[in-house]
Design a protein around this motif. Structure first.
Motif, PDB file in Angstrom:
ATOM      1  N   TRP A 209       7.245  31.798 -10.963  1.00 54.20           N
ATOM      2  CA  TRP A 209       7.305  31.874  -9.511  1.00 54.20           C
ATOM      3  C   TRP A 209       6.865  33.255  -9.058  1.00 54.20           C
ATOM      4  O   TRP A 209       7.017  34.243  -9.785  1.00 54.20           O
ATOM      5  CB  TRP A 209       8.720  31.568  -9.013  1.00 54.20           C
ATOM      6  CG  TRP A 209       9.109  30.124  -9.127  1.00 54.20           C
ATOM      7  CD1 TRP A 209       8.782  29.242 -10.122  1.00 54.20           C
ATOM      8  CD2 TRP A 209       9.906  29.391  -8.206  1.00 54.20           C
ATOM      9  NE1 TRP A 209       9.328  28.009  -9.890  1.00 54.20           N
ATOM     10  CE2 TRP A 209      10.027  28.058  -8.714  1.00 54.20           C
ATOM     11  CE3 TRP A 209      10.541  29.696  -7.014  1.00 54.20           C
ATOM     12  CZ2 TRP A 209      10.748  27.069  -8.053  1.00 54.20           C
ATOM     13  CZ3 TRP A 209      11.266  28.704  -6.356  1.00 54.20           C
ATOM     14  CH2 TRP A 209      11.360  27.406  -6.872  1.00 54.20           C
ATOM     15  N   SER A 210       6.343  33.325  -7.861  1.00 52.82           N
ATOM     16  CA  SER A 210       5.864  34.598  -7.322  1.00 52.82           C
ATOM     17  C   SER A 210       6.029  34.620  -5.813  1.00 52.82           C
ATOM     18  O   SER A 210       6.232  33.580  -5.176  1.00 52.82           O
ATOM     19  CB  SER A 210       4.390  34.810  -7.695  1.00 52.82           C
ATOM     20  OG  SER A 210       3.594  33.729  -7.230  1.00 52.82           O
ATOM     21  N   MET A 211       5.944  35.789  -5.238  1.00 52.51           N
ATOM     22  CA  MET A 211       6.064  35.974  -3.795  1.00 52.51           C
ATOM     23  C   MET A 211       4.678  35.959  -3.150  1.00 52.51           C
ATOM     24  O   MET A 211       3.683  36.356  -3.790  1.00 52.51           O
ATOM     25  CB  MET A 211       6.764  37.291  -3.491  1.00 52.51           C
ATOM     26  CG  MET A 211       8.186  37.376  -4.037  1.00 52.51           C
ATOM     27  SD  MET A 211       9.270  36.127  -3.282  1.00 52.51           S
ATOM     28  CE  MET A 211       9.380  36.754  -1.596  1.00 52.51           C
ATOM     29  N   PRO A 212       4.590  35.533  -1.887  1.00 54.28           N
ATOM     30  CA  PRO A 212       3.278  35.455  -1.214  1.00 54.28           C
ATOM     31  C   PRO A 212       2.493  36.757  -1.229  1.00 54.28           C
ATOM     32  O   PRO A 212       1.261  36.729  -1.302  1.00 54.28           O
ATOM     33  CB  PRO A 212       3.660  35.047   0.212  1.00 54.28           C
ATOM     34  CG  PRO A 212       4.933  34.282   0.054  1.00 54.28           C
ATOM     35  CD  PRO A 212       5.662  34.965  -1.062  1.00 54.28           C
ATOM     36  N   GLN A 213       3.198  37.894  -1.161  1.00 52.87           N
ATOM     37  CA  GLN A 213       2.471  39.170  -1.150  1.00 52.87           C
ATOM     38  C   GLN A 213       1.777  39.462  -2.478  1.00 52.87           C
ATOM     39  O   GLN A 213       0.901  40.335  -2.567  1.00 52.87           O
ATOM     40  CB  GLN A 213       3.406  40.327  -0.791  1.00 52.87           C
ATOM     41  CG  GLN A 213       4.543  40.547  -1.766  1.00 52.87           C
ATOM     42  CD  GLN A 213       5.816  39.856  -1.318  1.00 52.87           C
ATOM     43  OE1 GLN A 213       5.750  38.842  -0.619  1.00 52.87           O
ATOM     44  NE2 GLN A 213       6.962  40.423  -1.680  1.00 52.87           N
ATOM     45  N   ASP A 214       2.182  38.718  -3.516  1.00 51.38           N
ATOM     46  CA  ASP A 214       1.549  38.900  -4.822  1.00 51.38           C
ATOM     47  C   ASP A 214       0.342  37.988  -5.023  1.00 51.38           C
ATOM     48  O   ASP A 214      -0.366  38.112  -6.028  1.00 51.38           O
ATOM     49  CB  ASP A 214       2.566  38.630  -5.946  1.00 51.38           C
ATOM     50  CG  ASP A 214       3.738  39.599  -5.913  1.00 51.38           C
ATOM     51  OD1 ASP A 214       3.518  40.774  -5.564  1.00 51.38           O
ATOM     52  OD2 ASP A 214       4.874  39.167  -6.204  1.00 51.38           O
TER      53      ASP A 214
END
Length: 304
Positions: A209-214
């Motif tokens: 999983w990752s954050m949108p800014q990444d």
């Protein structure tokens, strides 16, 4: 509402279900290049469901739902989104977006056969012609040597077929299930439950999983388009058209979406369109036309 304003709204709504839904194959293909498929689909539908519920509250639409309706919405969300859309996004890791759209355009054929098997529904002569043409088109599409020799291509084809089975069964199930009468709210709950199940599937598969800014910029824009345009605006347009024009006219999106997907995939992603694919598309879409001719066909949202 004036006649001219209504005409403009209908034209814009058709643009939405033709072009926006046709472009979701491209957007999913771009997003899945960086994001794992079930995580991608989960974020898309969970975010869209929250936005839908906020809009519903602002408009004063009741979000109340019975236990039976919630259970049916969960089943529909599982079939349409968790399995249907999730498998389709997974397939896009292996096959071109235009190819996927063409294969999925045979979904009315699968629905017809499933209704015959499960419900004993009689198939009309025109539909028989459509089934034959559909099988010929699918055979020409999936039998291309330059395609089936690619790594993962056969797996992608099988995944698309599996998602079509899920969509077809979901279409039959939804037609008889007790669900919220408001289409907007109904979709919100299907997206919410489907998104939760997609998220759980992603966790079970140990997807990163990752954050949108990444995310890369093209992936961020693709997700924005999938959530706002593909999941909310196009579906709202879809339901608006069902009230304003005949269902058979709304069903024409079945023919236009794969053409839009093919053109966008070729133009933006440099996907190859073979002559055999073009011939297969013409035969397959002609078959779908015959299947929908002279039969009452109410399109079902299938989580594009």
């Amino acid at each position: 509402m004036s006649a001219s304003r209504k005409t403009i709204l209908i034209i814009l709504a058709f643009f939405a279900i033709y072009v926006i839904w046709g472009s979701t194959y491209l957007l999913n293909k771009i997003a899945v290049s960086q994001l794992p498929p079930f995580f991608l689909a989960s974020i898309r539908f969970l975010t869209a469901s929250i936005i839908i519920f906020i809009i519903a509250k602002v408009l004063g639409i009741s979000l109340s739902i019975s236990k039976k309706q919630l259970m049916n919405a969960t089943i529909a969300g599982l079939l349409f989104l968790t399995l249907g859309n999730g498998l389709a996004v997974l397939a896009l890791k292996y096959i071109d977006s235009g190819f996927a759209a063409l294969e999925i355009s045979a979904q009315p054929l699968v629905v017809l056969i499933m209704m015959r098997v499960l419900q004993g529904k009689r198939i009309q002569l025109m539909s028989y012609i459509g089934v034959v043409l559909g099988f010929i088109g699918i055979f020409l599409l999936v039998s291309q040597k330059e395609l089936i020799t690619k790594d993962g291509q056969i797996l992608g084809m099988v995944l698309i077929f599996a998602c079509m089975l899920c969509w077809a069964y979901a279409s039959i199930f939804v037609g008889n299930a007790e669900l919220p009468k408001n289409h907007f709210v109904n979709t919100g709950y299907q997206m919410l439950t489907g998104g939760i199940l997609l998220g759980l599937t992603s966790l079970v598969l140990n997807e990163p999983w990752s954050m949108p800014q990444d995310w890369q910029a093209d992936v961020q824009w693709s997700m924005f388009g999938l959530i706002l345009f593909g999941s909310i605006i196009a579906f709202t347009a879809f339901n608006y058209l069902l009230k304003e024009v005949s269902p058979d006219k709304v069903a024409t999106s079945t023919y236009v979406n794969p053409i839009i997907a093919l053109i966008l995939g070729w133009w933006i992603l440099n996907e190859v369109i073979t002559m055999q694919s073009i011939i297969a598309a013409v035969i397959l879409l002609t078959g779908v036309y015959f299947i929908n001719t002279k039969r009452k066909f109410k399109p079902r949202y299938i989580g594009r």
